[in-house]
Write a protein that holds these residues in place. Structure first.
Motif, PDB file in Angstrom:
ATOM      1  N   ALA A  62       1.935   1.974  -3.467  1.00 23.03           N
ATOM      2  CA  ALA A  62       0.827   2.325  -4.364  1.00 23.03           C
ATOM      3  C   ALA A  62       0.128   3.611  -3.918  1.00 23.03           C
ATOM      4  O   ALA A  62      -0.936   3.957  -4.427  1.00 23.03           O
ATOM      5  CB  ALA A  62      -0.180   1.179  -4.415  1.00 23.03           C
ATOM      6  N   CYS A 100      -0.040   3.708 -11.896  1.00 23.93           N
ATOM      7  CA  CYS A 100      -0.753   3.211 -13.070  1.00 23.93           C
ATOM      8  C   CYS A 100      -0.666   4.287 -14.157  1.00 23.93           C
ATOM      9  O   CYS A 100      -0.404   5.466 -13.850  1.00 23.93           O
ATOM     10  CB  CYS A 100      -2.205   2.877 -12.724  1.00 23.93           C
ATOM     11  SG  CYS A 100      -3.251   4.264 -12.252  1.00 23.93           S
ATOM     12  N   ALA A 126      -7.907   3.153  -6.094  1.00 20.66           N
ATOM     13  CA  ALA A 126      -8.254   1.735  -6.315  1.00 20.66           C
ATOM     14  C   ALA A 126      -7.519   1.182  -7.533  1.00 20.66           C
ATOM     15  O   ALA A 126      -6.966   0.071  -7.485  1.00 20.66           O
ATOM     16  CB  ALA A 126      -9.762   1.569  -6.475  1.00 20.66           C
ATOM     17  N   GLU A 127      -7.494   1.936  -8.618  1.00 23.15           N
ATOM     18  CA  GLU A 127      -6.819   1.482  -9.841  1.00 23.15           C
ATOM     19  C   GLU A 127      -5.317   1.335  -9.613  1.00 23.15           C
ATOM     20  O   GLU A 127      -4.690   0.407 -10.129  1.00 23.15           O
ATOM     21  CB  GLU A 127      -7.087   2.455 -10.990  1.00 23.15           C
ATOM     22  CG  GLU A 127      -6.436   2.072 -12.301  1.00 23.15           C
ATOM     23  CD  GLU A 127      -6.927   0.737 -12.870  1.00 23.15           C
ATOM     24  OE1 GLU A 127      -6.133   0.074 -13.572  1.00 23.15           O
ATOM     25  OE2 GLU A 127      -8.080   0.360 -12.625  1.00 23.15           O
ATOM     26  N   ASN A 128      -4.748   2.224  -8.811  1.00 22.90           N
ATOM     27  CA  ASN A 128      -3.310   2.167  -8.576  1.00 22.90           C
ATOM     28  C   ASN A 128      -2.922   0.960  -7.717  1.00 22.90           C
ATOM     29  O   ASN A 128      -1.900   0.326  -7.969  1.00 22.90           O
ATOM     30  CB  ASN A 128      -2.803   3.470  -7.942  1.00 22.90           C
ATOM     31  CG  ASN A 128      -1.373   3.745  -8.327  1.00 22.90           C
ATOM     32  OD1 ASN A 128      -1.022   3.704  -9.498  1.00 22.90           O
ATOM     33  ND2 ASN A 128      -0.549   4.010  -7.343  1.00 22.90           N
ATOM     34  N   ILE A 129      -3.752   0.614  -6.737  1.00 25.13           N
ATOM     35  CA  ILE A 129      -3.496  -0.590  -5.926  1.00 25.13           C
ATOM     36  C   ILE A 129      -3.590  -1.826  -6.826  1.00 25.13           C
ATOM     37  O   ILE A 129      -2.731  -2.717  -6.760  1.00 25.13           O
ATOM     38  CB  ILE A 129      -4.503  -0.703  -4.765  1.00 25.13           C
ATOM     39  CG1 ILE A 129      -4.272   0.416  -3.766  1.00 25.13           C
ATOM     40  CG2 ILE A 129      -4.430  -2.079  -4.120  1.00 25.13           C
ATOM     41  CD1 ILE A 129      -3.514   0.069  -2.525  1.00 25.13           C
ATOM     42  N   LYS A 130      -4.609  -1.866  -7.663  1.00 21.80           N
ATOM     43  CA  LYS A 130      -4.795  -2.991  -8.588  1.00 21.80           C
ATOM     44  C   LYS A 130      -3.577  -3.112  -9.512  1.00 21.80           C
ATOM     45  O   LYS A 130      -3.058  -4.206  -9.747  1.00 21.80           O
ATOM     46  CB  LYS A 130      -6.073  -2.760  -9.404  1.00 21.80           C
ATOM     47  CG  LYS A 130      -6.434  -3.870 -10.338  1.00 21.80           C
ATOM     48  CD  LYS A 130      -7.743  -3.530 -11.036  1.00 21.80           C
ATOM     49  CE  LYS A 130      -8.003  -4.438 -12.204  1.00 21.80           C
ATOM     50  NZ  LYS A 130      -9.176  -4.040 -12.961  1.00 21.80           N
ATOM     51  N   TYR A 131      -3.099  -1.972 -10.016  1.00 21.83           N
ATOM     52  CA  TYR A 131      -1.920  -1.951 -10.897  1.00 21.83           C
ATOM     53  C   TYR A 131      -0.678  -2.443 -10.149  1.00 21.83           C
ATOM     54  O   TYR A 131       0.093  -3.252 -10.673  1.00 21.83           O
ATOM     55  CB  TYR A 131      -1.717  -0.532 -11.424  1.00 21.83           C
ATOM     56  CG  TYR A 131      -0.603  -0.393 -12.425  1.00 21.83           C
ATOM     57  CD1 TYR A 131      -0.766  -0.807 -13.738  1.00 21.83           C
ATOM     58  CD2 TYR A 131       0.614   0.183 -12.068  1.00 21.83           C
ATOM     59  CE1 TYR A 131       0.252  -0.667 -14.679  1.00 21.83           C
ATOM     60  CE2 TYR A 131       1.637   0.323 -12.993  1.00 21.83           C
ATOM     61  CZ  TYR A 131       1.445  -0.093 -14.290  1.00 21.83           C
ATOM     62  OH  TYR A 131       2.460   0.047 -15.204  1.00 21.83           O
ATOM     63  N   GLU A 185       0.815  -1.215   0.000  1.00 20.04           N
ATOM     64  CA  GLU A 185       0.000   0.000   0.000  1.00 20.04           C
ATOM     65  C   GLU A 185       0.853   1.272   0.000  1.00 20.04           C
ATOM     66  O   GLU A 185       0.482   2.260  -0.624  1.00 20.04           O
ATOM     67  CB  GLU A 185      -0.960  -0.009   1.203  1.00 20.04           C
ATOM     68  CG  GLU A 185      -2.022  -1.094   1.125  1.00 20.04           C
ATOM     69  CD  GLU A 185      -1.523  -2.519   1.424  1.00 20.04           C
ATOM     70  OE1 GLU A 185      -2.236  -3.468   1.052  1.00 20.04           O
ATOM     71  OE2 GLU A 185      -0.421  -2.684   2.001  1.00 20.04           O
ATOM     72  N   LYS A 222      -0.480  -4.476  -7.699  1.00 19.75           N
ATOM     73  CA  LYS A 222      -0.573  -5.924  -7.454  1.00 19.75           C
ATOM     74  C   LYS A 222      -0.095  -6.739  -8.651  1.00 19.75           C
ATOM     75  O   LYS A 222       0.300  -7.890  -8.499  1.00 19.75           O
ATOM     76  CB  LYS A 222      -1.996  -6.305  -7.067  1.00 19.75           C
ATOM     77  CG  LYS A 222      -2.338  -5.871  -5.660  1.00 19.75           C
ATOM     78  CD  LYS A 222      -3.750  -6.258  -5.276  1.00 19.75           C
ATOM     79  CE  LYS A 222      -4.028  -5.845  -3.833  1.00 19.75           C
ATOM     80  NZ  LYS A 222      -5.401  -6.171  -3.437  1.00 19.75           N
ATOM     81  N   LYS A 223      -0.074  -6.121  -9.832  1.00 17.20           N
ATOM     82  CA  LYS A 223       0.440  -6.809 -11.022  1.00 17.20           C
ATOM     83  C   LYS A 223       1.937  -7.090 -10.894  1.00 17.20           C
ATOM     84  O   LYS A 223       2.477  -7.925 -11.601  1.00 17.20           O
ATOM     85  CB  LYS A 223       0.194  -5.976 -12.283  1.00 17.20           C
ATOM     86  CG  LYS A 223      -1.257  -5.873 -12.679  1.00 17.20           C
ATOM     87  CD  LYS A 223      -1.400  -5.034 -13.930  1.00 17.20           C
ATOM     88  CE  LYS A 223      -2.860  -4.921 -14.332  1.00 17.20           C
ATOM     89  NZ  LYS A 223      -3.022  -4.157 -15.566  1.00 17.20           N
TER      90      LYS A 223
END
Length: 144
Positions: free
Chosen positions: A13, A62, A22-27, A10, A29-30
């Motif tokens: 991100a 992201c 939210a999009e940046n955390i998802k990114y 976190e 995690k990649k």
């Protein structure tokens, strides 16, 4: 999610732009395949050299977030290879000097100054390029 003794997913991100959180955390995690762990391990080395805890102000970005902050489409933040931080117990200038004089391998080390606010950008790599950036990135001065 804890990555190292002192850093979490976190933190890498983080963004103050709520619309991208939210999009940046998802990114981010990649990059759990190893790149974000490598960045966290690199941050631990930085922390050890400067002898101070730090606040990460920007890590993985992201593409949408990166664009919204006006960063380059070639930014290492997009690749999970850079982070920006502010040391908590020493000055930014002192941390910058300790890092540039250290044996740490890095790509870029940049002292970023915007008015009364300063932070350090550091990236993974071997170039050892040391710069000072003022006025919103319009001025770069190489430091020897």
């Amino acid at each position: 999610m804890k990555l190292t003794e002192h850093f979490t997913l976190e933190e890498f991100a983080i963004t103050n732009k709520k619309e991208f959180k939210a999009e940046n955390i998802k990114y981010a995690k990649k990059f759990l395949d190893g790149k974000i762990q490598h960045l966290a391990n690199f941050a631990e080395k930085v922390r050890e050299i400067i002898g101070s805890a730090m606040t990460i102000s920007s890590g993985v970005r992201c593409p949408q977030l990166n664009s919204s902050v006006g960063s380059s489409s070639k930014s290492q933040h997009l690749l999970c290879e850079a982070f920006d931080f502010i040391p908590l117990t020493i000055t930014v200038k002192k941390a910058f000097d300790l890092l540039r004089k250290s044996n740490l391998e890095f790509g870029q080390l940049i002292l970023e100054i915007r008015g009364d606010v300063a932070w350090i950008h550091i990236s993974i790599g071997f170039k050892k390029e040391v710069l000072i950036s003022c006025d919103g990135g319009k001025t770069y001065q190489e430091v020897k």
